[in-house]
Motif scaffolding. Sequence first.
Motif, PDB file in Angstrom:
ATOM      1  N   LEU A   1       8.699  41.572   1.455  1.00 26.78           N
ATOM      2  CA  LEU A   1       9.659  40.948   2.358  1.00 26.78           C
ATOM      3  C   LEU A   1       9.030  40.883   3.739  1.00 26.78           C
ATOM      4  N   ASN A   2       9.686  40.187   4.648  1.00 26.99           N
ATOM      5  CA  ASN A   2       9.158  40.063   5.991  1.00 26.99           C
ATOM      6  C   ASN A   2      10.310  40.180   6.986  1.00 26.99           C
ATOM      7  N   TYR A   3      10.341  41.296   7.694  1.00 24.83           N
ATOM      8  CA  TYR A   3      11.414  41.517   8.652  1.00 24.83           C
ATOM      9  C   TYR A   3      10.897  41.415  10.081  1.00 24.83           C
ATOM     10  N   ASN A   4      11.506  40.527  10.834  1.00 19.25           N
ATOM     11  CA  ASN A   4      11.299  40.414  12.276  1.00 19.25           C
ATOM     12  C   ASN A   4      12.685  40.220  12.859  1.00 19.25           C
ATOM     13  N   SER A   5      13.490  41.254  12.726  1.00 20.01           N
ATOM     14  CA  SER A   5      14.929  41.104  12.908  1.00 20.01           C
ATOM     15  C   SER A   5      15.378  41.300  14.350  1.00 20.01           C
ATOM     16  N   GLN A   6      16.456  40.608  14.671  1.00 20.27           N
ATOM     17  CA  GLN A   6      17.140  40.754  15.952  1.00 20.27           C
ATOM     18  C   GLN A   6      18.432  41.515  15.698  1.00 20.27           C
TER      19      GLN A   6
END
Length: 441
Positions: free
Chosen positions: A146-151
């Motif tokens: 997965l790829n998380y670059n969360s706000q």
Amino acid sequence: MVSSLLHQPIDIGTHTLRNRLYRAPLLECAGNGPDAIETLISDLVPAARSGAGLICQGATIVRSPGGCAAPEMTYVDDPKFVADLQQLTDRIHDHGSSIAIQLEHGGLRSMETWHAGYRSTHPTLTQLAVSRPPPLLRLLDRCGFLNYNSQVLSTDDVYELAAAFGRSAGYAADAGYDIIHLAGANMGIIHQFLSPFYNRRTDEFSDGVRFLEVVYDEIRSQAGSIPIMTKVPAESAAPRVIRRRLTTADAIDICCRLEQIGFDAVVPVSGSVFWDMSIIKGEYPARAWNDDRFNSGYADAFGGRSRSKLVAFGNWVESLLYDFTPAWNAGLCAAVRRTVDIPVLAEGGIRTRGEIDRLLGTECDLVGLGRPFYAEPELPARLLSDRATADTAVVCENCNNCTVPQAAGEPGVCRTPAVLKRAGELRKAGAYEYEHTQDHE
């Protein structure tokens, strides 16, 4: 002839449905392009023409860009586009049916998390997050799955997101939709607010029901008295290692609180904390995974051929864990129905007229079917027919070959030859011819 509550009208809030059979939300894959409205009309009007009391348009996204959980989901944040959807609602109403629109935002389940091709073409998009992603999901991020670059949403951000739900609801009400249906389950952002697996906040929204309360107030402000309903999740299928989860008791309590807030109906559903086959159950879709037409789409979605094969293997394992169970949400719905005085809608694995008659009036007040509509767009005509018996069943075999290609951007249609052959035979026999006299007073 079978006699039951199925043909009886029922009120959801201030709106009366002509009967208690509904088409549950599905992915229409209509997008927002020039053919979007015609696609929706083609997908949804047959259910109205064949007698369904309520048609639920599948999850639509309240704020762009991002937030779509699957390719070609439809955004409803543009008032001009939503106004044009009156072409759809008028067609539904012409056949005497009602239509609900399901409002959603994917949050951490959005394509910018799992779809490799989408991430590469939208590198600046971030996921909206209720809290920092849970440790297990961060591990999957480090492993490259997965790829998380969360706000992580601030308190003000949460209020702004709730306002987006309200604005879209207002546009929908003006376009002729009869009911607002919130996507409160299946790991969308509302589910993430409700779930202790995702929600580790310390502000007022640490109580996920508070978010639904604010959304409710925004809808009332923007859309007046239009009825509002929502799915409510119980994470009973989550792996045992997941200790922070929504229990059945939690789901029942949430439904009671939503009734007090003013919600007009609830749809209790069981599932997991992950986007997996606990949502749909059934067989491993071998035909779909082995279809060469979709290989490039799978590779784009999952980051290469080898990764798509790994996802397919995981799908196979899930099919062993989540075998098909008829009416799998019935027990949860019955428990909720004993504690609330608003309509309870049941969906998930309901496949025969006998099951419908057994559920109505005891476990639930309305019955919905989803995937069977991919093979039989005019299915209600058979289930509502005076010729129906307890053994009248859908042709769907729960093989799930309709669902997996949607990850590759393909529409949701039945692709199983034996099922399509049976539907064709029924069509030739006139089984899908519906007469309005089948709705009884």
